[in-house]
Write a protein that holds these residues in place. Structure first.
Motif: not given
Length: 144
Positions: A105-128
Motif C-alpha cells: 500500500v502507498e503510505i503518506e503521513v501528514y503531521v499537523l502543527h498549527p500556529s499558536d493563534d489557530r491552535w488556541a482558537e481550536n481549543i476555544k471552539m471545542r470548549e476544551l
C-alpha cells in the motif's frame, strides 16, 4: 494500489478539519482513533473515571481495533485516512510494519502543527479544558 494517509497531531491541532477539507474529492474511509478509544472504554464498562492501568489496557485495545480496521478497509479496496495522535515513533513504526506485512500500500503521513493563534482558537471552539500552553507542553513532552 490503495493509499493510506495518516493524519497525526496533538489534540485540537485541526486533524478532522484537515481531513474534511483535504480529502473531499477522494472519498476515503476515515478511521478516527478516538472512536476506537471510546469503544474500548465502553466495552470495559468505563464511562467517567478510568483507572490508569485500565486506561492503558483500553488504549492498547483501541489501537489494535484501529489497526485491524485499517487493514480490513485496505484489503477491501478502499483508500483509508487514519486519524491518530502517534506521539511515539515506536507506535507509528509498529502500525506501518503490520500494514506492510498484510499488503502493499502507498503510505503518506501528514503531521499537523498549527500556529499558536489557530491552535488556541481550536481549543476555544471545542470548549476544551486547559490552555494552549498546557496542550503545547504536553505535545512537546510526548511527541517524538
Amino acid at each position: 494500489m490503495q493509499k493510506l494517509s495518516f493524519v497525526i497531531g496533538a489534540t485540537a491541532t485541526g486533524k478532522t478539519y484537515f481531513i474534511d477539507h483535504h480529502f473531499t474529492y477522494e472519498k476515503p474511509v476515515v478511521l478516527n482513533i478516538y472512536y476506537y478509544q471510546q469503544k474500548a472504554y465502553d466495552e470495559a464498562g468505563f464511562k467517567d473515571a478510568i483507572p490508569l492501568g485500565a486506561q492503558f489496557r483500553c488504549l492498547k485495545k483501541a489501537n489494535e481495533m484501529h489497526l485491524n480496521a485499517i487493514i480490513k478497509a485496505l484489503k477491501q479496496g478502499y483508500n483509508v485516512v487514519a486519524e491518530q495522535t502517534f506521539f511515539k515513533a515506536k507506535r507509528r513504526i509498529g502500525y506501518i510494519d503490520e500494514i506492510r506485512k498484510a499488503l502493499d500500500v502507498e503510505i503518506e503521513v501528514y503531521v499537523l502543527h498549527p500556529s499558536d493563534d489557530r491552535w488556541a482558537e481550536n481549543i476555544k471552539m471545542r470548549e476544551l479544558d486547559g490552555s494552549l500552553k498546557n496542550y503545547k507542553e504536553q505535545a512537546e513532552k510526548d511527541m517524538e
